[in-house]
Design a protein around this motif. Sequence first.
Motif, short mmCIF file in Angstrom:
data_model
loop_
_atom_site.label_atom_id
_atom_site.label_comp_id
_atom_site.label_asym_id
_atom_site.label_seq_id
_atom_site.Cartn_x
_atom_site.Cartn_y
_atom_site.Cartn_z
N MET B 199 -14.58 -107.33 5.33
CA MET B 199 -15.07 -108.36 4.44
C MET B 199 -16.59 -108.45 4.61
SD MET B 199 -14.57 -112.41 4.64
CE MET B 199 -15.92 -112.41 5.82
N LEU B 200 -17.31 -108.37 3.53
CA LEU B 200 -18.76 -108.55 3.58
C LEU B 200 -19.12 -109.70 2.65
CD1 LEU B 200 -20.07 -104.85 3.29
CD2 LEU B 200 -19.93 -106.24 5.36
N GLY B 201 -20.04 -110.55 3.09
CA GLY B 201 -20.54 -111.62 2.24
C GLY B 201 -22.05 -111.67 2.32
N PHE B 202 -22.70 -111.76 1.17
CA PHE B 202 -24.16 -111.83 1.14
C PHE B 202 -24.55 -113.06 0.32
CE2 PHE B 202 -22.95 -107.36 1.36
CZ PHE B 202 -23.56 -107.00 2.56
N ILE B 203 -25.26 -113.98 0.96
CA ILE B 203 -25.64 -115.22 0.30
C ILE B 203 -27.16 -115.26 0.18
CG2 ILE B 203 -25.33 -117.73 0.33
CD1 ILE B 203 -22.68 -116.40 0.79
N THR B 204 -27.61 -115.63 -0.99
CA THR B 204 -29.06 -115.83 -1.18
C THR B 204 -29.30 -117.28 -1.53
OG1 THR B 204 -28.77 -115.22 -3.51
CG2 THR B 204 -29.53 -113.49 -2.02
N THR B 205 -30.36 -117.84 -1.00
CA THR B 205 -30.74 -119.19 -1.42
C THR B 205 -32.25 -119.30 -1.45
OG1 THR B 205 -30.62 -121.56 -0.92
CG2 THR B 205 -30.50 -120.09 0.94
N ASP B 206 -32.73 -120.19 -2.32
CA ASP B 206 -34.16 -120.42 -2.42
C ASP B 206 -34.58 -121.69 -1.66
OD1 ASP B 206 -32.86 -122.03 -4.25
OD2 ASP B 206 -33.63 -120.96 -6.00
N ALA B 207 -33.65 -122.18 -0.84
CA ALA B 207 -33.99 -123.32 0.01
C ALA B 207 -34.99 -122.89 1.06
CB ALA B 207 -32.74 -123.88 0.68
N SER B 208 -35.71 -123.85 1.62
CA SER B 208 -36.64 -123.59 2.71
C SER B 208 -36.01 -124.11 4.00
CB SER B 208 -37.97 -124.30 2.44
OG SER B 208 -38.84 -124.12 3.52
N ILE B 209 -35.81 -123.23 4.96
CA ILE B 209 -35.10 -123.63 6.18
C ILE B 209 -35.42 -122.61 7.26
CG2 ILE B 209 -33.02 -122.42 5.34
CD1 ILE B 209 -31.32 -124.45 6.90
N SER B 210 -35.47 -123.07 8.48
CA SER B 210 -35.76 -122.15 9.59
C SER B 210 -34.52 -121.31 9.89
CB SER B 210 -36.15 -122.94 10.84
OG SER B 210 -34.99 -123.58 11.36
N THR B 211 -34.74 -120.17 10.53
CA THR B 211 -33.64 -119.30 10.91
C THR B 211 -32.64 -120.04 11.79
OG1 THR B 211 -34.98 -117.33 10.75
CG2 THR B 211 -33.09 -117.21 12.19
N GLU B 212 -33.17 -120.82 12.71
CA GLU B 212 -32.31 -121.54 13.66
C GLU B 212 -31.35 -122.50 12.93
OE1 GLU B 212 -34.53 -124.13 16.17
OE2 GLU B 212 -32.70 -125.06 16.99
#
Lengths: 411, 411
Positions: B199-212
């Motif tokens: 199973m592979l899932g790729f999500i894109t978002t234009d939100a601004s958020i730190s990696t953590e």
Amino acid sequence: MKQALTEKEIIRKVESGGVLSPKGYLAGGVHAGLRYNKLDIGVIISEKPASCAAVYTTSHFQAAPLWVTRDSISSEGLIQAVIVNSACANACTGQKGLEDAYKMRALASEAFKVAQHHIAVASTGVIGEFLPMEKIEAGIKALVPGSSEKNAQDFQTAILTTDTVMKSCCYSAEIDGKLVHAGGAAKGSGMIHPNMATMLGFITTDASISTEHLHSALKEVTDVTFNQITVDGDTSTNDMVLVMANGEAGTKELTPDHPDWTIFVDLLKANCEDLAKQIARDGEGATKLIEVTVSGAGSNEDARTIAKQIVGSNLVKTAVFGEDANWGRIIGAVGQADAIVGPGNVDIQLGDILMLKGSTPVEFSEEEAKAYLENETVEIKVNLNGGAGKGMAWGCDLSYDYVKINASYRT
Amino acid sequence: MKQALTEKEIIRKVESGGVLSPKGYLAGGVHAGLRYNKLDIGVIISEKPASCAAVYTTSHFQAAPLWVTRDSISSEGLIQAVIVNSACANACTGQKGLEDAYKMRALASEAFKVAQHHIAVASTGVIGEFLPMEKIEAGIKALVPGSSEKNAQDFQTAILTTDTVMKSCCYSAEIDGKLVHAGGAAKGSGMIHPNMATMLGFITTDASISTEHLHSALKEVTDVTFNQITVDGDTSTNDMVLVMANGEAGTKELTPDHPDWTIFVDLLKANCEDLAKQIARDGEGATKLIEVTVSGAGSNEDARTIAKQIVGSNLVKTAVFGEDANWGRIIGAVGQADAIVGPGNVDIQLGDILMLKGSTPVEFSEEEAKAYLENETVEIKVNLNGGAGKGMAWGCDLSYDYVKINASYRT
């Protein structure tokens, strides 16, 4: 290695043996009308109260007969008779179900002149229905236990539900200078048939042993036999394995300090493993028995966990059904086992055909592999090369008939 | 209740949305000859390096691309491009496999002018075979990412293996006064196809958020979405869900202290749950989506464990396939779940049809139940009446075609 050879020399299979092969037991079965045209109530009686140990399903919904049996055994640790019905599991039946199970025990007490607390009760069949007590009563009264081979077969048949074959065996060994037998019968076509699930195992032995030590031997043995089979991962509300030991072989009482203690445990194990494999082979829709051996694990427990993960994988099961030498599915199952696995040095064999060596694919003959997979018993061997832990598990392939049987039930 | 309503008001599904619905992303797919006549290499590129979090398979045999992706993310926590191939999983391929995965990353770096440590790599397909590097190289060079709907579909198609349908979605919400999108694509027809699992899932978002914080949000969300689907209980060596957040929507940086933090988590959850259900519905041989809701458990974790046990039961799955309202199989699955279950007060519903109340069978119309089971989505609801814990899980039925697909593969 020495020990294994010795064990094989000492533990002998008794041809056509069963629950009546050990001394001092009677058995029988009748048709009480719970099943159409088939025996459906059975009994085993020891000539005298026998030490008794039992292990039960881990389901949160243990059925009423298990509570009654546990109650009986907890009284003195002795059982003289076990009464069993098929067709109705008496599970999820609340207070009335419990009363019915106690009533079944009382009826058997009256019919066989055995104290109530010396009677164990077992049921298998549909969940959520009440026992038809009139039929149960008439059936128990009609039971005439005997010591013939037919009597044994009647019991062994009466406990079946969707099983396609009767399951029984007996092994013997010389213990304390006497010939000791452990015989048994089981039912279970997987834990899989809808409301007709349930694995039941009944072992009789003429060894002399206390309830306490019998329980520890049974626990040790079921962990590596009955608990290592799977047909579809489903556990029943009624699963139970019960062993009675009446001491009729005339040995001294067996304890872990007795020089022949391990022989007795091996004898019990031979019996339970044989019955467990018979159940796995008769799994619903099964065409093959799958035997998985894992070695080189960090512990025996880890090895057993991995073996059971492999044999329980729908992908492995369908590959075996399709006679497809697909080791990727085996590594997939090993990969997700809840055990310590060093991923870099795993060997996989199908029978004697090496397919993965040190976690690296090995070229093999697809033709040879396909020919091997046509056997009725398929052996999968995995070596983790990471320790001395060993373990086995047994199961069956997943076929169209499995889906057919379980999709079309009741409709 | 208030919160649920608010969430529904705020989180909106974007019709025909996918990985390119959020701002600032490009994507594409090509046919490189790894699969016959189908797109087989895809890429998503963010206009600038994006915060990135990923979760990986728990298999002991994690495939090479997962090691490379983890390496990239660990460098700065930023990813700008993810390159994916189907047909070959690059799993169980040893040192050479790892070198190939790094080489694939280097080729993508060169082609898209993105630093190597800003590139994630994913593969899905056959286990134990090496990547055909010449085809991979030619394919990556031929990729021309763009921002059209066709570009998104090309990516979403290139990552598929045995899937019968493309899986994508997008949701939006107002966060910090800006419209924020989370789009996604996934593949997986269960974890079930032999060496073509994954199973592979790729999500894109234009939100601004730190990696953590992105990682903690992803972890929280996958536990109740992707980790709650099962087709046959088999886990792949290559499973991965990866989310990129490029901040293009212009929000302030999201942290758990931000007043709209829960909206962002809910947005991500809506996206992941939608993709997870698309995967479950497309399970091999599936004819129905099964949705299980467990309430009244001691904890949310217990509720999820029980829900997954039910939806993973071969007996429940075959009953749903056979349109058989067999609640005994549901109670069987609840019974063996590794969770706290008070056996005396369980309710079971199939859709709105009550079958068990307080662990006691309730009379219901078999006809009505059968009619309900003809729906393409079947809801099973279990209330343990023992606490406030709630959880859901999704799966599919087990059909003849599941056996057919998996037994006849490779042969």
